[in-house]
Design a protein around this motif. Sequence first.
Motif, short mmCIF file in Angstrom:
data_model
loop_
_atom_site.label_atom_id
_atom_site.label_comp_id
_atom_site.label_asym_id
_atom_site.label_seq_id
_atom_site.Cartn_x
_atom_site.Cartn_y
_atom_site.Cartn_z
N PHE A 1 -33.79 -19.27 -19.06
CA PHE A 1 -33.28 -18.64 -20.41
C PHE A 1 -34.13 -19.18 -21.68
CE2 PHE A 1 -30.27 -18.85 -16.99
CZ PHE A 1 -29.84 -17.44 -17.07
N ALA A 2 -35.03 -20.11 -21.59
CA ALA A 2 -35.68 -20.65 -22.67
C ALA A 2 -36.71 -19.95 -23.28
CB ALA A 2 -36.48 -21.99 -22.00
N ASP A 3 -36.65 -20.26 -24.60
CA ASP A 3 -37.54 -19.29 -25.57
C ASP A 3 -38.76 -20.17 -25.67
OD1 ASP A 3 -37.14 -21.45 -27.57
OD2 ASP A 3 -35.74 -20.10 -28.60
N LEU A 4 -39.86 -19.84 -26.33
CA LEU A 4 -41.21 -20.56 -26.59
C LEU A 4 -41.05 -21.77 -27.22
CD1 LEU A 4 -43.65 -17.42 -27.29
CD2 LEU A 4 -43.14 -18.74 -25.14
N GLN A 5 -39.77 -22.06 -28.01
CA GLN A 5 -39.64 -23.32 -28.41
C GLN A 5 -38.98 -24.52 -27.68
OE1 GLN A 5 -39.10 -20.39 -30.31
NE2 GLN A 5 -41.24 -20.63 -30.88
N GLY A 6 -38.87 -24.08 -26.39
CA GLY A 6 -38.01 -24.80 -25.41
C GLY A 6 -36.73 -24.80 -25.56
N ILE A 7 -36.01 -23.84 -26.33
CA ILE A 7 -34.62 -23.87 -26.55
C ILE A 7 -33.79 -23.24 -25.33
CG2 ILE A 7 -32.67 -23.41 -28.10
CD1 ILE A 7 -34.49 -25.66 -28.93
N THR A 8 -32.86 -23.53 -24.89
CA THR A 8 -32.59 -22.95 -23.77
C THR A 8 -30.76 -22.63 -23.92
OG1 THR A 8 -32.17 -22.37 -21.55
CG2 THR A 8 -32.00 -24.66 -22.26
N SER A 9 -30.19 -22.04 -23.02
CA SER A 9 -28.67 -21.47 -23.00
C SER A 9 -27.69 -22.72 -22.77
CB SER A 9 -28.38 -20.45 -22.32
OG SER A 9 -27.15 -20.09 -21.96
N SER B 1 -47.41 -33.46 -26.49
CA SER B 1 -46.63 -32.41 -25.43
C SER B 1 -45.71 -31.62 -26.46
CB SER B 1 -45.76 -32.96 -24.58
OG SER B 1 -45.01 -33.71 -24.84
N THR B 2 -45.41 -30.18 -26.18
CA THR B 2 -44.25 -29.75 -27.21
C THR B 2 -42.88 -29.68 -26.65
OG1 THR B 2 -44.79 -27.76 -25.82
CG2 THR B 2 -46.38 -27.90 -27.57
N ASN B 3 -42.05 -29.05 -27.33
CA ASN B 3 -40.65 -29.21 -26.84
C ASN B 3 -40.42 -28.48 -25.87
OD1 ASN B 3 -37.98 -30.33 -27.54
ND2 ASN B 3 -37.49 -28.15 -27.86
N TYR B 4 -41.15 -27.23 -25.59
CA TYR B 4 -41.20 -26.51 -24.14
C TYR B 4 -41.90 -27.14 -23.19
CZ TYR B 4 -41.93 -22.71 -21.04
OH TYR B 4 -41.44 -21.78 -19.78
N ASP B 5 -42.83 -28.10 -23.35
CA ASP B 5 -43.40 -29.11 -22.23
C ASP B 5 -42.21 -30.05 -21.76
OD1 ASP B 5 -45.79 -27.86 -22.29
OD2 ASP B 5 -46.54 -29.16 -23.61
N ALA B 6 -41.44 -30.63 -23.03
CA ALA B 6 -40.45 -31.58 -22.43
C ALA B 6 -39.11 -30.64 -21.62
CB ALA B 6 -39.84 -31.87 -23.58
N SER C 1 -28.46 -36.26 -22.41
CA SER C 1 -28.15 -36.26 -23.92
C SER C 1 -29.32 -36.03 -24.78
CB SER C 1 -27.58 -37.77 -24.14
OG SER C 1 -27.45 -38.00 -25.46
N ILE C 2 -30.64 -36.57 -24.45
CA ILE C 2 -31.62 -36.04 -25.13
C ILE C 2 -32.01 -34.51 -24.94
CG2 ILE C 2 -34.20 -36.52 -25.18
CD1 ILE C 2 -33.55 -39.35 -24.13
N PHE C 3 -31.88 -34.18 -23.57
CA PHE C 3 -32.11 -32.85 -23.48
C PHE C 3 -31.14 -31.95 -24.21
CE2 PHE C 3 -31.43 -28.73 -20.89
CZ PHE C 3 -32.64 -28.61 -20.59
N ALA C 4 -29.95 -32.26 -24.42
CA ALA C 4 -28.90 -31.46 -25.17
C ALA C 4 -29.32 -31.59 -26.76
CB ALA C 4 -27.34 -32.24 -25.05
N ALA C 5 -29.67 -32.54 -27.27
CA ALA C 5 -30.04 -32.54 -28.60
C ALA C 5 -31.32 -31.98 -29.00
CB ALA C 5 -30.10 -34.03 -28.96
N LYS C 6 -32.25 -31.75 -27.94
CA LYS C 6 -33.61 -31.27 -28.32
C LYS C 6 -33.88 -29.80 -27.49
CE LYS C 6 -36.09 -35.45 -28.58
NZ LYS C 6 -37.25 -36.40 -28.17
N ASN C 7 -33.01 -29.37 -26.60
CA ASN C 7 -33.38 -28.12 -25.81
C ASN C 7 -32.29 -27.26 -25.65
OD1 ASN C 7 -35.16 -30.61 -24.45
ND2 ASN C 7 -36.29 -28.55 -24.68
N LEU C 8 -31.20 -27.44 -26.46
CA LEU C 8 -29.94 -26.46 -26.16
C LEU C 8 -29.74 -25.65 -27.43
CD1 LEU C 8 -27.70 -28.47 -23.82
CD2 LEU C 8 -29.21 -26.57 -23.23
N ASN C 9 -29.42 -24.42 -27.52
CA ASN C 9 -28.88 -23.82 -28.69
C ASN C 9 -27.33 -23.96 -28.87
OD1 ASN C 9 -27.60 -21.98 -26.81
ND2 ASN C 9 -29.64 -20.63 -26.69
N LYS C 10 -26.51 -23.02 -29.62
CA LYS C 10 -25.17 -23.30 -29.81
C LYS C 10 -24.38 -22.11 -29.50
CE LYS C 10 -25.31 -26.77 -33.49
NZ LYS C 10 -24.85 -27.19 -34.91
N ASP C 11 -25.04 -21.34 -28.23
CA ASP C 11 -24.35 -19.87 -28.03
C ASP C 11 -23.02 -20.08 -27.14
OD1 ASP C 11 -25.17 -20.93 -25.52
OD2 ASP C 11 -26.40 -19.38 -24.94
#
Length: 503
Positions: free
Chosen positions: A386-394, A461-466, A311-321
């Motif tokens: 698939f993550a970008d430098l902001q820690g956001i993935t698919s 730590s950054t969002n990418y680190d998380a 749930s935390i991973f979805a809120a912080k690390n996922l895009n809306k593709d």
Amino acid sequence: MNLTLDEIQNFKGKYPKQIWSLFFSEMWERFCFYGMRGMLVFFMISQLKFDDEKANLQYGATQAFVYAFTFIGGLFADKILGFRKSLFWGGLLMIIGSLILAVDPHEYFFLGISFTVVGTGFFKPNISSMVGQLYKPNDSRADAGFSLFYAGINLGALLGGYLCIAIGKGELFGDMISQNVRWNVAFGLAAIVMVISLINFVFTQKSLGSIGLQPLEVLAEGRSGKMPKWKEYGTYILSLIFIPLIMKMVSVPEYTDYFMWIVGPLTLIYLFYEMSKVTESERKKLWAALIFILFSIVFWGIYEQSGGSLSIFAAKNLNKDLLGLDPNGVNNSAGAFFIIFLAPLIGLLWIWLIKKKIEPNTIIKFGLGFIFLGLGYYTLFATRLFADLQGITSLNFFTLALLIITLGELCLSPIGLSIMTKLSTKNLQGMMMGLWFLASAYGQYVAGIIGAGLAKADKNSTNYDALITYTSGYKQLGLYAVVAGVVLILISPFVKKLMQEVR
């Protein structure tokens, strides 16, 4: 329509007609349950301002008590209330809990949750037990029936899991619902659908014959008599007394630790006592059931990251593709979406394999469930690619992982419900179904601890680190799941002997 048990069980075709009514009652109850479950971690972080680690521990504690009370609910149904009265009482408590949260979820959060915990304990195991009684012992169609019933569970989970949190976050109907009442409306929706569930069950009772009626009391001289009202009313009062106790224990996760360390050993002692009173053949079957139950703790501990760390991973690390959908809504409901379509097909697959005489036995199905679970978590690990430098993935690739995990769930959970009814003696069915859900309580408890461990991160730590921390943890969980699956497959001949004629 007063049907006898034989008339109900001698049905033609793949499914008994009563299963559809129970399907819809369970569907709306699961809407309520999964709708609220899907909101817990996000609500605690965004509204109650808990940190990620604390929210995971609170989630694990809450879910552990939900499933622990299914054991108590099953026990009281066996001995005093019967399945029907237990189910109705549990539904009423769930409605009250949802209404309390609808009034003020910030002020009365733990009080509302506590009503829901106790209510679910009385509702959940007993409707599953009634489904089992629609079939004669060793009816090969039972697995298909439980797979269909499981689809009903997940239709409710799909609707509730997406709608409630999407409304609460303002992703859905945000322009129609004022921001300061969105969470009230989301919790209130859970109460409305629970009312629908109970109304449907009232009409369902007419076609259930003797299934789920209140048991008779065995008198000292060996005769049977009507259950005394004081025992029934005493059960209701005792369950209400438990609510403030649960409220305190859920709000302080350390108390959950004490509870889980005590209730497990006590439950096993009581089970061994009951096993001492049955025949040797029945005892072997109960030992087989216990093996399924112990492995299910491992399964749910890994699987149930969906309500916590995922749930935390979805809120912080996922895009809306994925069609622009809300990632938290997808996390809460995608598994249910897949089950709706796959469960009937899997059920029919088991029937086809039976006809071809190549159906894998239940323990191998369990092993396959673990292997799919492990592959799903390896896919979650691969989302880092698939993550970008902001820690956001698919979100798309994340959803693929949920599909694989769902295949594992379908190999285990509906089969588990079915096998508990097959391996249990008649007078222990409610207790064994409750024990199956108590194992889920321990799985939820372990899941909360795992999720809290994954949520520990350096303050700088950054969002990418998380993202890296979470996905590394998912890789480790995937390995544990695959190893457990291989062990289950290796010991399947031994467990098959304990099960005897049960398949």
